[in-house]
Design a protein around this motif. Structure first.
Motif, PDB file in Angstrom:
ATOM      1  N   THR A 100      13.209  -8.460  -1.405  1.00  0.00           N
ATOM      2  CA  THR A 100      12.165  -9.484  -1.536  1.00  0.00           C
ATOM      3  C   THR A 100      10.943  -9.135  -0.702  1.00  0.00           C
ATOM      4  O   THR A 100       9.861  -9.646  -0.952  1.00  0.00           O
ATOM      5  CB  THR A 100      12.709 -10.857  -1.123  1.00  0.00           C
ATOM      6  N   ASP A 101      11.099  -8.295   0.293  1.00  0.00           N
ATOM      7  CA  ASP A 101      10.002  -7.705   1.061  1.00  0.00           C
ATOM      8  C   ASP A 101      10.611  -6.541   1.842  1.00  0.00           C
ATOM      9  O   ASP A 101      11.727  -6.115   1.541  1.00  0.00           O
ATOM     10  CB  ASP A 101       9.302  -8.727   1.973  1.00  0.00           C
TER      11      ASP A 101
ATOM     12  N   CYS B  50      16.626  -8.717   1.527  1.00  0.00           N
ATOM     13  CA  CYS B  50      17.049  -8.567   0.138  1.00  0.00           C
ATOM     14  C   CYS B  50      18.004  -9.700  -0.197  1.00  0.00           C
ATOM     15  O   CYS B  50      18.664 -10.264   0.689  1.00  0.00           O
ATOM     16  CB  CYS B  50      17.685  -7.206  -0.135  1.00  0.00           C
ATOM     17  N   ASP B  51      18.064 -10.049  -1.475  1.00  0.00           N
ATOM     18  CA  ASP B  51      18.948 -11.105  -1.961  1.00  0.00           C
ATOM     19  C   ASP B  51      20.123 -10.482  -2.695  1.00  0.00           C
ATOM     20  O   ASP B  51      19.944  -9.753  -3.678  1.00  0.00           O
ATOM     21  CB  ASP B  51      18.198 -12.035  -2.925  1.00  0.00           C
TER      22      ASP B  51
ATOM     23  N   LYS C 120      21.187 -14.182   1.305  1.00  0.00           N
ATOM     24  CA  LYS C 120      20.019 -13.387   1.706  1.00  0.00           C
ATOM     25  C   LYS C 120      20.396 -12.556   2.927  1.00  0.00           C
ATOM     26  O   LYS C 120      20.968 -13.064   3.887  1.00  0.00           O
ATOM     27  CB  LYS C 120      18.823 -14.288   2.032  1.00  0.00           C
TER      28      LYS C 120
END
Length: 249
Positions: A64-65, A69-70, A92
């Motif tokens: 996600t950045d 991460c998910d 997450k």
């Protein structure tokens, strides 16, 4: 080199493969596609397979950045196998303030007899390896309820190719994983069926060491009598073991 690929085949003989770098390939007539390629995280892996009904599915950690991460179980919602439209959030992962995307290693997933997903993976975040087993125990399509994510503790220097999950006929999971820091192949088997891996059954702990030494490859499964079977190679030849009396050792 030396990376383990996951492979599953439906009854329609369409294979799906996933491996290092979190890239999945559909080798059928529709060609190939990326599930996700993670920059700067080549040791991250995914598991690829099929959900009930033969829809392609994969377990991944989607960045996600640069710090998070998910973990997701993704699937094919519209029966067009070149894209995944459905994503079920698991948890997450965060590296805090370190600009390195966390990853999962040794991922494996399957479905219990009721069709509910069960996941096993090693999460590498904040430079710590933590073994996790997640299951949608109540079938509500999430992993957010109490006890649905079990953290089995930290391990040392886990290799990315070290993880395999199986379900017995009663829906109880066993997740085998490498703890290379301890030089051991370990198994967590919820033999009591209470949702955790911390009990002692027939005098044997639910989390135990199956083999010691430099294990290079392994697999875990159950026979029709819910008896655990394993195969592994520790450099001195391949061994096959089965818990013939089902006492958990």
């Amino acid at each position: 080199a030396g990376a383990q690929l996951s492979l599953d085949v439906t009854d329609q003989s369409s294979p799906l493969v996933g491996g290092v770098g979190q890239v999945a390939l559909d080798l059928g007539p529709d060609g190939d596609f990326d599930v996700v390629a993670v920059p700067n995280s080549n040791d991250g892996t995914l598991a690829a397979g099929f959900a009930p009904g033969n829809q392609p599915a994969a377990l991944r950690c989607k960045p996600t950045d640069n710090f998070h991460c998910d973990v997701q179980l993704i699937g094919d919602a519209d029966a067009v196998p070149t894209t995944f439209e459905a994503a079920t959030f698991v948890e997450k992962l965060s590296n805090g303030t370190s600009p390195y995307i966390p990853v999962i290693k040794g991922p494996s997933f399957t479905y219990d007899p009721a069709g509910r997903p069960v996941l096993g993976y090693v999460k590498y975040a904040s430079f710590i390896h933590t073994v996790a087993v997640a299951r949608d125990a109540n079938g509500d399509a999430d992993f957010a309820d109490a006890g649905e994510i079990q953290n089995l503790g930290t391990i040392g220097n886990s290799r990315a190719d070290g993880g395999d999950l199986a379900i017995d006929s009663a829906g109880r999971p066993a997740y085998a994983f490498l703890d290379t820091g301890a030089g051991a192949l370990k198994v967590a088997y919820d033999q009591s069926g209470d949702g955790d891996f911390s009990d002692t059954v027939s005098g044997n702990p639910e989390t135990f060491t199956a083999a010691s030494g430099s294990v290079t490859c392994f697999g875990v499964s159950f026979d029709d009598g819910a008896r655990l079977a394993m195969v592994w190679d520790a450099g001195a030849g391949t061994k096959l073991a089965r818990d013939a009396n089902a006492d958990g050792d």
